[in-house]
Design a protein around this motif. Structure first.
Motif, mmCIF file in Angstrom:
data_model
loop_
_atom_site.group_PDB
_atom_site.id
_atom_site.type_symbol
_atom_site.label_atom_id
_atom_site.label_comp_id
_atom_site.label_asym_id
_atom_site.label_seq_id
_atom_site.Cartn_x
_atom_site.Cartn_y
_atom_site.Cartn_z
ATOM 1 N N MET A 98 0.726 -1.090 0.177
ATOM 2 C CA MET A 98 0.042 0.079 -0.082
ATOM 3 C C MET A 98 0.723 1.382 0.050
ATOM 4 O O MET A 98 0.477 2.426 -0.639
ATOM 5 C CB MET A 98 -0.933 -0.066 1.251
ATOM 6 C CG MET A 98 -1.797 1.177 1.046
ATOM 7 S SD MET A 98 -3.160 0.970 2.829
ATOM 8 C CE MET A 98 -3.895 -0.243 2.442
ATOM 9 N N PHE A 99 2.025 1.414 0.875
ATOM 10 C CA PHE A 99 2.859 2.513 0.907
ATOM 11 C C PHE A 99 3.966 2.607 -0.177
ATOM 12 O O PHE A 99 4.563 3.672 -0.598
ATOM 13 C CB PHE A 99 3.339 2.437 2.347
ATOM 14 C CG PHE A 99 2.307 2.621 3.430
ATOM 15 C CD1 PHE A 99 0.972 3.371 3.122
ATOM 16 C CD2 PHE A 99 2.551 1.805 4.492
ATOM 17 C CE1 PHE A 99 0.257 3.438 4.117
ATOM 18 C CE2 PHE A 99 1.497 1.830 5.608
ATOM 19 C CZ PHE A 99 0.419 2.720 5.272
ATOM 20 N N CYS A 100 4.517 1.199 -0.573
ATOM 21 C CA CYS A 100 5.658 1.227 -1.422
ATOM 22 C C CYS A 100 5.586 0.630 -2.887
ATOM 23 O O CYS A 100 6.517 0.629 -3.646
ATOM 24 C CB CYS A 100 6.706 0.489 -0.555
ATOM 25 S SG CYS A 100 7.165 1.242 0.946
ATOM 26 N N GLY A 101 4.265 0.112 -2.922
ATOM 27 C CA GLY A 101 4.070 -0.619 -4.517
ATOM 28 C C GLY A 101 4.028 0.407 -5.382
ATOM 29 O O GLY A 101 4.104 1.640 -5.173
ATOM 30 N N THR A 102 3.791 -0.048 -6.704
ATOM 31 C CA THR A 102 3.508 0.488 -7.854
ATOM 32 C C THR A 102 2.258 1.330 -7.693
ATOM 33 O O THR A 102 2.053 2.517 -8.472
ATOM 34 C CB THR A 102 3.376 -0.512 -9.016
ATOM 35 O OG1 THR A 102 2.326 -1.331 -8.918
ATOM 36 C CG2 THR A 102 4.679 -1.148 -9.360
#
Length: 87
Positions: free
Chosen positions: A55-59
């Protein structure tokens, strides 16, 4: 000046204190139908949950500072977060 809780033996104890005091929180989860706001730390959430990490670091990373979590009661979410920060 440092306070006594910063000298706790475990990292979990200091994390819990930071969570309880809402020190340096950088994300808010709005829980339940009433959207009760619970402040927490992205770093801790992402380090303990692959869902939050995505949720915070994905595409498709979330850019909002308030995340709605309508399908969990606020007290349950707070207990889950408290458990996550001390382990």
């Amino acid at each position: 000046m440092a306070t006594h809780w910063q000298y706790a033996e475990s990292f979990g104890e200091t994390n819990l204190q930071m969570f309880e005091n809402e020190d340096l929180c950088d994300i808010t989860l709005a829980a339940g139908n009433e959207q009760k706001q619970i402040k927490c730390h992205r770093f801790i959430l992402a380090s303990r949950s692959p869902v939050f990490y995505a949720m915070f670091c994905g595409t498709l990373a979330e850019s909002k500072n308030v995340i709605c979590v309508p399908d969990i009661e606020p007290a349950t979410l707070k207990n889950l977060l408290r458990f996550d920060v001390i382990l």
